[in-house]
Design an enzyme around this catalytic site. Structure first.
Site, PDB file in Angstrom:
ATOM      1  N   TYR A 167       7.815   6.338  81.410  1.00 57.82           N
ATOM      2  CA  TYR A 167       8.082   4.974  81.891  1.00 57.82           C
ATOM      3  C   TYR A 167       7.919   3.978  80.760  1.00 57.82           C
ATOM      4  O   TYR A 167       7.097   4.172  79.870  1.00 57.82           O
ATOM      5  CB  TYR A 167       7.173   4.579  83.067  1.00 57.82           C
ATOM      6  CG  TYR A 167       5.686   4.787  82.832  1.00 57.82           C
ATOM      7  CD1 TYR A 167       5.098   6.033  83.004  1.00 57.82           C
ATOM      8  CD2 TYR A 167       4.868   3.727  82.454  1.00 57.82           C
ATOM      9  CE1 TYR A 167       3.739   6.220  82.819  1.00 57.82           C
ATOM     10  CE2 TYR A 167       3.499   3.904  82.270  1.00 57.82           C
ATOM     11  CZ  TYR A 167       2.951   5.149  82.448  1.00 57.82           C
ATOM     12  OH  TYR A 167       1.620   5.346  82.253  1.00 57.82           O
ATOM     13  N   PRO A 168       8.725   2.901  80.793  1.00 52.77           N
ATOM     14  CA  PRO A 168       8.540   1.845  79.814  1.00 52.77           C
ATOM     15  C   PRO A 168       7.563   0.794  80.353  1.00 52.77           C
ATOM     16  O   PRO A 168       7.399   0.679  81.574  1.00 52.77           O
ATOM     17  CB  PRO A 168       9.946   1.257  79.689  1.00 52.77           C
ATOM     18  CG  PRO A 168      10.589   1.484  81.011  1.00 52.77           C
ATOM     19  CD  PRO A 168       9.936   2.714  81.611  1.00 52.77           C
ATOM     20  N   GLN A 179      -0.254  12.401  75.680  1.00 52.18           N
ATOM     21  CA  GLN A 179       0.528  11.165  75.702  1.00 52.18           C
ATOM     22  C   GLN A 179       1.256  10.983  74.378  1.00 52.18           C
ATOM     23  O   GLN A 179       0.716  11.267  73.320  1.00 52.18           O
ATOM     24  CB  GLN A 179      -0.365   9.928  75.970  1.00 52.18           C
ATOM     25  CG  GLN A 179      -1.232   9.503  74.789  1.00 52.18           C
ATOM     26  CD  GLN A 179      -1.525   7.993  74.700  1.00 52.18           C
ATOM     27  OE1 GLN A 179      -1.050   7.206  75.492  1.00 52.18           O
ATOM     28  NE2 GLN A 179      -2.292   7.613  73.707  1.00 52.18           N
TER      29      GLN A 179
HETATM   30  O1  76R Z   1      -4.243   7.239  70.227  1.00 53.15           O
HETATM   31  C1  76R Z   1      -5.296   7.644  70.772  1.00 53.15           C
HETATM   32  O2  76R Z   1      -5.403   8.691  71.438  1.00 53.15           O
HETATM   33  C2  76R Z   1      -6.449   6.735  70.668  1.00 53.15           C
HETATM   34  C3  76R Z   1      -6.671   5.965  71.882  1.00 53.15           C
HETATM   35  C4  76R Z   1      -5.416   5.394  72.522  1.00 53.15           C
HETATM   36  C5  76R Z   1      -4.574   4.352  72.083  1.00 53.15           C
HETATM   37  C6  76R Z   1      -4.672   3.516  70.808  1.00 53.15           C
HETATM   38  C7  76R Z   1      -4.872   5.861  73.771  1.00 53.15           C
HETATM   39  C8  76R Z   1      -5.400   6.923  74.495  1.00 53.15           C
HETATM   40  N1  76R Z   1      -3.787   5.099  74.099  1.00 53.15           N
HETATM   41  C9  76R Z   1      -3.557   4.182  73.083  1.00 53.15           C
HETATM   42  C10 76R Z   1      -2.532   3.239  73.014  1.00 53.15           C
HETATM   43 MN1  76R Z   1      -2.732   5.195  75.861  1.00 53.15          MN
HETATM   44  N2  76R Z   1      -1.724   5.261  77.585  1.00 53.15           N
HETATM   45  C11 76R Z   1      -0.906   4.275  78.075  1.00 53.15           C
HETATM   46  C12 76R Z   1      -0.603   4.566  79.435  1.00 53.15           C
HETATM   47  O3  76R Z   1      -0.424   3.594  82.944  1.00 53.15           O
HETATM   48  C13 76R Z   1      -1.074   2.741  82.285  1.00 53.15           C
HETATM   49  O4  76R Z   1      -1.957   2.031  82.798  1.00 53.15           O
HETATM   50  C14 76R Z   1      -0.706   2.557  80.859  1.00 53.15           C
HETATM   51  C15 76R Z   1       0.213   3.658  80.336  1.00 53.15           C
HETATM   52  C16 76R Z   1      -1.220   5.772  79.754  1.00 53.15           C
HETATM   53  C17 76R Z   1      -1.178   6.506  81.075  1.00 53.15           C
HETATM   54  C18 76R Z   1      -1.922   6.192  78.575  1.00 53.15           C
HETATM   55  C19 76R Z   1      -2.671   7.367  78.481  1.00 53.15           C
HETATM   56  N3  76R Z   1      -1.652   3.535  75.283  1.00 53.15           N
HETATM   57  C20 76R Z   1      -1.671   2.930  74.059  1.00 53.15           C
HETATM   58  C21 76R Z   1      -0.674   1.872  74.029  1.00 53.15           C
HETATM   59  C22 76R Z   1      -0.348   0.959  72.849  1.00 53.15           C
HETATM   60  C23 76R Z   1      -1.074  -0.337  73.087  1.00 53.15           C
HETATM   61  C24 76R Z   1      -1.052  -1.308  71.930  1.00 53.15           C
HETATM   62  O5  76R Z   1      -0.870  -0.908  70.776  1.00 53.15           O
HETATM   63  O6  76R Z   1      -1.272  -2.502  72.214  1.00 53.15           O
HETATM   64  C25 76R Z   1      -0.087   1.854  75.281  1.00 53.15           C
HETATM   65  C26 76R Z   1       1.025   0.946  75.758  1.00 53.15           C
HETATM   66  C27 76R Z   1      -0.712   2.894  76.052  1.00 53.15           C
HETATM   67  C28 76R Z   1      -0.425   3.169  77.379  1.00 53.15           C
HETATM   68  N4  76R Z   1      -3.888   6.800  76.410  1.00 53.15           N
HETATM   69  C29 76R Z   1      -4.842   7.443  75.655  1.00 53.15           C
HETATM   70  C30 76R Z   1      -3.566   7.641  77.476  1.00 53.15           C
HETATM   71  C31 76R Z   1      -4.356   8.848  77.375  1.00 53.15           C
HETATM   72  C32 76R Z   1      -4.271  10.021  78.355  1.00 53.15           C
HETATM   73  C33 76R Z   1      -5.148   8.722  76.255  1.00 53.15           C
HETATM   74  C34 76R Z   1      -6.168   9.709  75.720  1.00 53.15           C
HETATM   75  C35 76R Z   1      -5.497  10.627  74.736  1.00 53.15           C
HETATM   76  C36 76R Z   1      -6.402  11.773  74.382  1.00 53.15           C
HETATM   77  O7  76R Z   1      -7.613  11.556  74.156  1.00 53.15           O
HETATM   78  O8  76R Z   1      -5.890  12.911  74.360  1.00 53.15           O
END
Ligand code: 76R
Length: 249
Positions: free
Chosen positions: A144-145, A184
């Site tokens: 999803y975006p 992710q």
């Molecule tokens: O990269 C990393 O694993 C470090 C921590 C991390 C970052 C920087 C991380 C972890 N995410 C990051 C960035 Mn994410 N993520 C989403 C969604 O549905 C929602 O509410 C939002 C959609 C999910 C489900 C998700 C899952 N993440 C981001 C960014 C960029 C933001 C910015 O730069 O401003 C977005 C838009 C975003 C959205 N995130 C994780 C996950 C999961 C499962 C993790 C843990 C990964 C792991 O430990 O294996």
């Protein structure tokens, strides 16, 4: 003024979603269907080569629901390569049968909110694997975006860097609980497509997507700042499944 965070980019991505015109498709003769299937399979097999050659990555997914039937997902080094991929399919001249219902163009993005240590992909293999991901072979994908909100007090872009870092830290803590069950891939699309990020998640059980996304909704980074586009969920398929999917043989 609030400062941007530095980002590192990897492969470009094209999520290409097709809806099949089943009425038209089933009207074709068996010979015509076989010809079309062979033409699609040969193009798609070329894309799949990128997995072996590690020059990109490709996955095909059978989607659930009315928003589409098949998703072709390609990651490549350049936009030119994605354009070639797109036009290879266009040249098959089967747009009437495989209508395009959605597409999304973005680039793998890692932000430095939580970065520690070596941020140079040339010397950091972990970083390289994330920037140039080989698409996981889990049973399901969820794509999803999304945007970060810009409304009154809930404006992501007016939060200070430290505030955003703390929010991302909490986001990461929730996400990390799913480390063993979800992979992710975050792609950035500011200036490239209609939303700001693409979220592509991989898991063996679609229920895990619901659990993770539900839990994240309560986290401030999502509760206050996230707006979502359409959700696509699909089952991973091999190219050799195409014939079975389209003709049951
Ligand atoms: O990269 C990393 O694993 C470090 C921590 C991390 C970052 C920087 C991380 C972890 N995410 C990051 C960035 Mn994410 N993520 C989403 C969604 O549905 C929602 O509410 C939002 C959609 C999910 C489900 C998700 C899952 N993440 C981001 C960014 C960029 C933001 C910015 O730069 O401003 C977005 C838009 C975003 C959205 N995130 C994780 C996950 C999961 C499962 C993790 C843990 C990964 C792991 O430990 O294996």
């Amino acid at each position: 003024m609030s400062e941007p965070i530095e980002t590192i980019e990897g492969w470009y991505a094209l999520h290409d979603i097709r809806t099949i015109d089943w009425a038209q498709w089933t009207k074709r003769s068996t010979a015509e269907q076989q010809r079309t299937l062979a033409a699609i399979a040969s193009v798609v097999a070329g894309w799949d080569q990128s997995n072996q050659e590690q020059s990109g990555s490709f996955g095909m997914y059978q989607l659930i629901g009315h928003k589409g039937d098949l998703m072709f997902l390609n990651f490549r080094e350049s936009t030119d390569q994605l354009l070639d991929i797109e036009w290879q399919f266009n040249r098959l001249g089967i747009d009437d049968l495989f209508k395009r219902s959605y597409s999304y163009y973005s680039v793998v993005e890692l932000s430095k909110y939580l970065a520690q240590g070596d941020a140079n992909p040339d010397s950091n293999a972990f970083l390289r694997r994330r920037l140039y991901p080989s698409l996981p072979k889990t049973h399901y994908l969820c794509f999803y975006p999304m945007n970060k909100r810009r409304q009154g007090n809930d404006n992501w872009y007016t939060q200070t860097r430290d505030q955003r870092r703390n929010l991302m830290k909490d986001h990461g803590i929730i996400g990390h609980k799913y480390h063993d069950t979800v992979t992710q891939i975050i792609t950035g699309s500011q200036g490239l497509d209609d939303w700001e990020w693409g979220v592509t998640l991989y898991a063996d059980d679609p229920l895990v997507f619901k659990k993770l996304i539900y839990e994240m909704r309560f986290d401030e980074a999502s509760a206050r700042f996230a707006d979502f586009g359409p959700f696509y969920v699909g089952r991973r398929r091999e190219i050799t499944d195409l014939s079975l999917l389209l003709t049951q043989s």
